[in-house]
Design a protein around this motif. Structure first.
Motif, short mmCIF file in Angstrom:
data_model
loop_
_atom_site.label_atom_id
_atom_site.label_comp_id
_atom_site.label_asym_id
_atom_site.label_seq_id
_atom_site.Cartn_x
_atom_site.Cartn_y
_atom_site.Cartn_z
N GLU A 1 36.40 36.63 47.22
CA GLU A 1 35.25 37.23 46.04
C GLU A 1 35.03 38.81 46.58
N ASP B 1 36.03 42.14 44.35
CA ASP B 1 34.85 42.92 44.22
C ASP B 1 35.06 44.59 44.70
N THR B 2 35.61 44.70 45.65
CA THR B 2 35.96 45.89 46.44
C THR B 2 37.01 46.76 45.90
N ARG C 1 36.97 49.08 42.56
CA ARG C 1 35.77 49.98 42.70
C ARG C 1 36.49 51.53 43.14
N THR D 1 31.31 42.06 35.16
CA THR D 1 31.36 43.37 35.49
C THR D 1 32.89 43.88 35.10
N ARG E 1 35.50 40.83 35.56
CA ARG E 1 35.42 39.81 36.66
C ARG E 1 33.80 39.43 36.59
N THR F 1 30.20 38.93 37.75
CA THR F 1 29.30 39.78 38.77
C THR F 1 29.13 38.97 40.02
N ARG F 2 29.55 39.77 41.14
CA ARG F 2 29.34 39.08 42.47
C ARG F 2 27.90 38.62 42.95
N TRP G 1 39.46 35.88 37.67
CA TRP G 1 38.21 35.10 38.51
C TRP G 1 38.97 34.23 39.38
#
Length: 277
Positions: free
Chosen positions: A15, A19-20, A23, A35, A49, A51-52, A81
């Motif tokens: 996860e 998320d990284t 960006r 997000t 995805r 939102t973490r 996801w």
């Protein structure tokens, strides 16, 4: 599968990685439980995805709001996801009218990998592709042709179709990919014969985690071990670079079995939701 502490740790690391990676210089847009990651300059468009760390579960209304914004920006209406991390999103996406499909997420067992022998098809040279390679457009066209005929069966697409697709690679996109390769954010290997690149794939390191992506073989060159040879080279490159976690998503069960023979095992399911064609 029964979730253990080790599995939970792996799922959290996945996860964090997901998320990284998307960006970039353009900040993602916040939709609460979701997000929306935006296109990285001249690169490929991203997706939305969960939102973490967000407490609320995505709703049909959240999905609709993101889709509206994606249409405004001219982006694909895509959501991705990990099912085990956000299990309720599948039903939400279906109720929102999206086509939902899952793919095995497989993690490398390094001990099992080290027991494997290097796949070495006769007459094939597997090597790292330089960021300024003269044939970068041809290499990038290999997965394009490969994924136009999904699966592992031998097909029609061959070097001629690859070379016909290469001029269609946008110069801006090739510069973007080349810069990622130059800075080590993307590492690409290809399997070459006297007919040029027949298989290719990449991995994308972030910290001590990397994902192997876009491994594809020209359909006419399948069933010769080329994808396994490219994947093996990518894994070695990743381990030599100090990666602690190497993972990938398999297209289907047949593809997963190829990776399984190299030491990968299934840990979760990657979900993709998009409009029906």
């Amino acid at each position: 599968m029964t979730e253990t502490a080790t599995t939970r740790d792996l799922l959290e690391r996945l996860e964090a990685y997901y998320d990284t990676v998307p960006r970039n210089t353009v900040a993602p847009e916040d939709f609460g439980s979701l997000t929306l990651f935006l296109q990285d300059g001249d690169g490929w468009p991203f997706y939305a995805r969960p939102t973490r760390g967000h407490a609320a579960r995505p709703t049909v209304g959240d999905v609709a709001a993101v889709r509206l914004r994606q249409r405004e920006l001219g982006l694909p209406e895509a959501f991705e996801w990990v099912h085990e991390n956000t299990p309720g999103l599948r039903d939400v996406a279906l109720r929102a009218g999206l086509n939902v499909h899952g793919h095995p997420i497989m993690v490398l067992d390094q001990a099992a990998f080290r027991r494997t022998s290097r796949p070495c098809p006769e007459g094939v040279d597997v090597r790292r592709v330089a960021h300024d390679a003269l044939d970068l457009a041809r290499v990038q066209s290999v997965p394009v042709v490969a994924f136009s005929e999904p699966g592992t069966a031998v097909g029609l697409g061959g070097p001629e179709l690859r070379d016909a697709a290469a001029p269609g690679q946008r110069p801006e996109t090739l510069r973007y990919i080349g810069e990622r390769m130059r800075t080590g954010r993307t590492v690409t290997y290809a399997a070459y014969t006297d007919k040029g690149p027949l298989a290719a794939g990449s991995h994308q390191p972030r910290g001590h985690v990397t994902e192997i992506v876009a491994v594809g073989t020209l359909p006419s060159a399948r069933r010769k071990g080329l994808a396994a040879a490219v994947t093996w080279a990518l894994v070695v490159d990743a381990l030599d670079a100090g990666m602690e976690l190497v993972f990938l998503s398999a297209g289907d069960g047949d593809v997963a079995r190829v990776y399984g023979r190299l030491g990968f095992h299934r840990i979760a399911t990657a979900m993709i939701a998009e409009p029906f064609a």
